[in-house]
Design a protein around this motif. Structure first.
Motif, PDB file in Angstrom:
ATOM      1  N   PRO A  57       0.811  -1.231   0.000  1.00 47.73           N
ATOM      2  CA  PRO A  57       0.000   0.000   0.000  1.00 47.73           C
ATOM      3  C   PRO A  57       0.842   1.277   0.000  1.00 47.73           C
ATOM      4  O   PRO A  57       0.497   2.247  -0.669  1.00 47.73           O
ATOM      5  N   LEU A  58       1.968   1.268   0.718  1.00 49.49           N
ATOM      6  CA  LEU A  58       2.811   2.478   0.733  1.00 49.49           C
ATOM      7  C   LEU A  58       3.516   2.666  -0.600  1.00 49.49           C
ATOM      8  O   LEU A  58       3.667   3.789  -1.084  1.00 49.49           O
ATOM      9  N   LEU A  59       3.939   1.542  -1.194  1.00 46.01           N
ATOM     10  CA  LEU A  59       4.576   1.629  -2.513  1.00 46.01           C
ATOM     11  C   LEU A  59       3.637   2.307  -3.495  1.00 46.01           C
ATOM     12  O   LEU A  59       4.037   3.157  -4.290  1.00 46.01           O
ATOM     13  N   GLU A  60       2.365   1.903  -3.432  1.00 53.58           N
ATOM     14  CA  GLU A  60       1.388   2.463  -4.368  1.00 53.58           C
ATOM     15  C   GLU A  60       1.217   3.969  -4.131  1.00 53.58           C
ATOM     16  O   GLU A  60       1.231   4.761  -5.079  1.00 53.58           O
ATOM     17  N   SER A  61       1.103   4.368  -2.870  1.00 58.31           N
ATOM     18  CA  SER A  61       0.923   5.805  -2.573  1.00 58.31           C
ATOM     19  C   SER A  61       2.157   6.599  -2.971  1.00 58.31           C
ATOM     20  O   SER A  61       2.039   7.706  -3.507  1.00 58.31           O
ATOM     21  N   LEU A  62       3.338   6.049  -2.700  1.00 57.40           N
ATOM     22  CA  LEU A  62       4.575   6.767  -3.049  1.00 57.40           C
ATOM     23  C   LEU A  62       4.712   6.861  -4.568  1.00 57.40           C
ATOM     24  O   LEU A  62       5.095   7.911  -5.107  1.00 57.40           O
ATOM     25  N   ALA A 100       7.194   9.064  -6.948  1.00 59.84           N
ATOM     26  CA  ALA A 100       8.467   8.412  -6.609  1.00 59.84           C
ATOM     27  C   ALA A 100       8.722   7.231  -7.553  1.00 59.84           C
ATOM     28  O   ALA A 100       7.795   6.685  -8.154  1.00 59.84           O
ATOM     29  N   VAL A 101       9.989   6.853  -7.631  1.00 57.93           N
ATOM     30  CA  VAL A 101      10.385   5.675  -8.416  1.00 57.93           C
ATOM     31  C   VAL A 101      10.615   4.570  -7.384  1.00 57.93           C
ATOM     32  O   VAL A 101      11.622   4.584  -6.670  1.00 57.93           O
ATOM     33  N   VAL A 102       9.667   3.645  -7.276  1.00 50.70           N
ATOM     34  CA  VAL A 102       9.665   2.762  -6.104  1.00 50.70           C
ATOM     35  C   VAL A 102      10.157   1.348  -6.402  1.00 50.70           C
ATOM     36  O   VAL A 102       9.992   0.829  -7.501  1.00 50.70           O
ATOM     37  N   THR A 103      10.744   0.747  -5.346  1.00 50.98           N
ATOM     38  CA  THR A 103      11.184  -0.649  -5.356  1.00 50.98           C
ATOM     39  C   THR A 103      10.736  -1.256  -4.029  1.00 50.98           C
ATOM     40  O   THR A 103      10.845  -0.590  -2.993  1.00 50.98           O
ATOM     41  N   GLY A 104      10.261  -2.499  -4.059  1.00 54.29           N
ATOM     42  CA  GLY A 104       9.832  -3.142  -2.820  1.00 54.29           C
ATOM     43  C   GLY A 104      10.590  -4.428  -2.569  1.00 54.29           C
ATOM     44  O   GLY A 104      10.955  -5.147  -3.512  1.00 54.29           O
TER      45      GLY A 104
END
Ligand SMILES: C[S@@+](CC[C@H](N)C(=O)[O-])C[C@H]1O[C@@H](n2cnc3c(N)ncnc32)[C@H](O)[C@@H]1O
Length: 240
Positions: A59-64, A69-73
């Motif tokens: 959920p935080l990845l999606e919001s960021l 943002a350019v996100v990695t999980g």
């Protein structure tokens, strides 16, 4: 006994992944408290490369990501990771792994920020994980952390020694399913000293109120007279 670095023990989210993800999608503690607090501390993330460690169902990845943002999980539980994949689609890099075992699968200086939301309290040893997080952050990069507030331990376990690092477990119900979570309590001075010892500067400490909408969704919500809510401690650390 000190933990074997190759054999990190992860609280087994696989066994209750779907129930946890469903419950925390809209729960007070997660949707109206932890996640808004982390996003608020992160501020403008446009263009920033952010690693979400222990990303869960994402959920935080999606919001960021939605904020630019350019996100990695990265996440140890295969089932949680599958839920994150479903949520985020194929374009977001997601990896199975975590803190406290093998090194993170990223080169030095790979990220501008890292987020560890409700993850570090599962770990007995913080120094090797924090060294890894510092390694993958650029100098001056930020680590944004949410952990169990240390007072919670004393409230739930009055017999416990607040001033010691102690393991404790509790039973939680997620979407009607019971799960036992095991945590490591740290007193406040130990939490802060861990970050300083690992080479981070503390740039923000927060004990925020829940999101304002929480009062509409949870009309029985009780806060302190000043409007705050005791649950987690939020910190922003800067990699020196
Ligand atoms: C309370 S959930 C939070 C998930 C997500 N950060 C969020 O805020 O929605 C904790 C997550 O940490 C993961 N986790 C447990 N031990 C971990 C470790 N040693 N390293 C990284 N993640 C871990 C769990 O599998 C779980 O997905």
């Amino acid at each position: 006994m000190s933990p074997d670095p190759e054999q990190a023990v992860f609280t087994d989210y696989d066994s209750f992944a779907e129930a946890y993800a469903a419950e925390t999608e809209s729960s007070l503690e997660n949707a109206y408290y932890a996640r808004p607090a982390v996003l608020n501390l992160a501020g403008d993330v446009t263009g920033r490369r952010i690693l979400d460690v222990g990303c869960g169902a994402g959920p935080l990845l999606e919001s960021l990501r939605d904020r630019g943002a350019v996100v990695t999980g990265i996440e140890p539980s295969a089932k949680m990771l599958a839920l994150a994949r479903k949520r985020l689609g194929d374009d977001t890099p997601l990896h199975q792994g975590g803190l406290g075992g093998a090194p993170l699968p990223y080169p030095d200086d790979a990220f501008d920020d890292a987020v560890a939301c409700l993850v570090l309290h599962y770990l007995q040893d913080w120094q090797a994980p924090l060294a890894e997080l510092r390694r993958v952050l650029v100098p001056g990069g930020r680590l944004i952390v949410a952990v169990n507030h240390p007072l919670i331990y004393k409230m739930l376990r009055p017999e416990g020694d607040y001033f010691a690092v102690e393991e404790w477990s509790d039973e939680f119900t997620f979407s009607g399913r019971t799960a036992v979570l095991t945590f490591w309590h740290r007193p406040l001075h130990t939490i802060l000293t861990e970050f300083l010892t690992a080479g981070f500067r503390i740039t923000a400490v927060s004990e925020p109120p829940p999101a304002p909408e929480a009062h509409d969704v949870f009309p029985d919500l009780v806060t302190s007279p000043s409007g705050s809510f005791l649950g987690f401690l939020f910190l922003v650390l800067e990699a020196a």
